[in-house]
Write a protein that holds these residues in place. Structure first.
Motif, mmCIF file in Angstrom:
data_model
loop_
_atom_site.group_PDB
_atom_site.id
_atom_site.type_symbol
_atom_site.label_atom_id
_atom_site.label_comp_id
_atom_site.label_asym_id
_atom_site.label_seq_id
_atom_site.Cartn_x
_atom_site.Cartn_y
_atom_site.Cartn_z
ATOM 1 N N SER A 293 0.810 -1.222 0.000
ATOM 2 C CA SER A 293 0.000 0.000 0.000
ATOM 3 C C SER A 293 0.844 1.273 0.000
ATOM 4 N N THR A 294 2.126 1.175 0.378
ATOM 5 C CA THR A 294 2.970 2.375 0.457
ATOM 6 C C THR A 294 3.975 2.473 -0.687
ATOM 7 N N LEU A 295 3.980 1.500 -1.598
ATOM 8 C CA LEU A 295 4.970 1.492 -2.670
ATOM 9 C C LEU A 295 4.654 2.534 -3.735
ATOM 10 N N LYS A 296 5.706 3.147 -4.244
ATOM 11 C CA LYS A 296 5.591 4.070 -5.367
ATOM 12 C C LYS A 296 6.238 3.422 -6.579
ATOM 13 N N GLU A 297 5.608 3.578 -7.736
ATOM 14 C CA GLU A 297 6.054 2.894 -8.948
ATOM 15 C C GLU A 297 7.433 3.381 -9.389
ATOM 16 N N ASP A 298 8.310 2.424 -9.703
ATOM 17 C CA ASP A 298 9.645 2.708 -10.231
ATOM 18 C C ASP A 298 10.407 3.712 -9.370
ATOM 19 N N GLU A 299 10.475 3.407 -8.099
ATOM 20 C CA GLU A 299 11.173 4.291 -7.167
ATOM 21 C C GLU A 299 11.694 3.488 -5.985
ATOM 22 N N ILE A 300 12.842 3.915 -5.476
ATOM 23 C CA ILE A 300 13.317 3.424 -4.182
ATOM 24 C C ILE A 300 13.209 4.582 -3.199
ATOM 25 N N ASP A 301 12.401 4.401 -2.197
ATOM 26 C CA ASP A 301 12.197 5.425 -1.180
ATOM 27 C C ASP A 301 13.138 5.127 -0.013
ATOM 28 N N TRP A 302 14.207 5.915 0.077
ATOM 29 C CA TRP A 302 15.191 5.723 1.137
ATOM 30 C C TRP A 302 14.813 6.527 2.371
ATOM 31 N N ASN A 303 15.450 6.199 3.483
ATOM 32 C CA ASN A 303 15.194 6.944 4.712
ATOM 33 C C ASN A 303 15.759 8.359 4.648
ATOM 34 N N ASN A 304 16.594 8.647 3.637
ATOM 35 C CA ASN A 304 17.161 9.994 3.516
ATOM 36 C C ASN A 304 17.049 10.526 2.087
ATOM 37 N N GLY A 305 15.971 10.167 1.400
ATOM 38 C CA GLY A 305 15.773 10.627 0.032
ATOM 39 C C GLY A 305 15.178 9.532 -0.824
ATOM 40 N N ALA A 306 15.186 9.742 -2.144
ATOM 41 C CA ALA A 306 14.583 8.757 -3.042
ATOM 42 C C ALA A 306 15.353 8.686 -4.344
#
Length: 270
Positions: free
Chosen positions: A149-162
């Motif tokens: 439910s929290t995933l964004k398409e074609d992205e890595i969401d890091w704890n300090n950016g994306a």
């Protein structure tokens, strides 16, 4: 006259026996069953492609079509209309010709131990796709990504950016593993190696590690290489033939200088 009277009952008996031996049905059926508790049978009908399975307690029923076998009053066969089918396992080929309308037998061979499918553990080294399912085990009903439910398409969401500017990807197969590289802006790269030669056709979970049955991941941030902790999970979500997404939740990547925690969804097509 006495001789005739003595022979007449024998004649009637022979006629009755001959008639009772006749077999005639529109569709004879052979049932082959696996009565074991922990073994599976891998088999195929009339084909060397053994793509069917019998799990403990399961049976397969084969239609043999019309059977018409007739005998004369002396028991001599006067007509035979049957078909022959092959039951093929890894241990041998068995020819069956139906001489009855219905028959039930045990599977003759081809048994494979599937104890690991019953232990409540995700045995990736046994080819399972999730706990006790996939591979030689029963099909997995629904493998879901915990953070879907929290995933964004074609992205890595890091704890300090994306990382969200995916520029290209490519893959090749090496030593039975598919290697995929995702490249992001400013030279960041994520390399994934999964123990398959083509993308799975169904959803599948991989254990991250370094042996032959594990998925491997390496992230390069232009300064160092970071790897996730062994024992975490990488998911492949199939969206079509040769198409899917690699997804992961809160993976902790560690390098010599940096630690990053990332959640990602990356589309890929063969």
């Amino acid at each position: 006259m006495k001789k005739i009277l003595l022979l007449f009952p024998i004649f009637l008996l022979l006629m009755a026996c001959g008639k009772n031996n006749d077999v005639k049905c529109d569709n004879a059926q052979l049932t082959i069953c696996n009565t074991t508790e922990t073994d599976m049978v891998v088999f195929g009908w009339d084909s060397d492609q053994m793509e069917d399975t019998l799990f403990p307690g399961e049976c397969t029923v084969k239609d043999f079509g019309e059977v018409d076998i007739s005998y004369d009053m002396f028991g001599n066969e006067t007509n035979r209309q049957t078909t022959v089918h092959r039951f093929i396992t890894k241990s041998g080929t068995y020819l069956y010709e139906m001489e009855n309308c219905v028959k039930w037998i045990f599977a003759p061979s081809g048994y494979v131990d599937i104890t690991h499918c019953l232990n409540g553990v995700f045995d990736a080294d046994q080819g399972e796709y999730d706990v006790d399912c996939g591979g030689v085990c029963p099909p997995c009903k629904n493998i879901k990504v915990p953070c879907e439910s929290t995933l964004k398409e074609d992205e890595i969401d890091w704890n300090n950016g994306a990382d969200d500017d995916l520029t290209y990807s490519f893959h090749y197969v090496d030593d039975s593993k598919m290697r995929i590289k995702f490249s992001f802006y400013f030279g960041q790269e994520l390399i994934i190696k999964i123990p398959v030669q083509q993308l799975p056709k169904t959803n599948r979970k991989f254990i991250i590690g370094s042996n032959f049955s594990n998925a491997e991941m390496v992230y390069y941030n232009r300064f160092e290489y970071l790897t996730p902790h062994a024992g975490e999970f990488l998911y492949f979500v199939s969206t079509g033939e040769g198409i899917g997404k690699f997804e992961f939740c809160d993976l902790k990547f560690t390098g010599a200088l940096t630690t990053k925690i990332g959640t990602g969804s990356l589309s890929f097509e063969e």
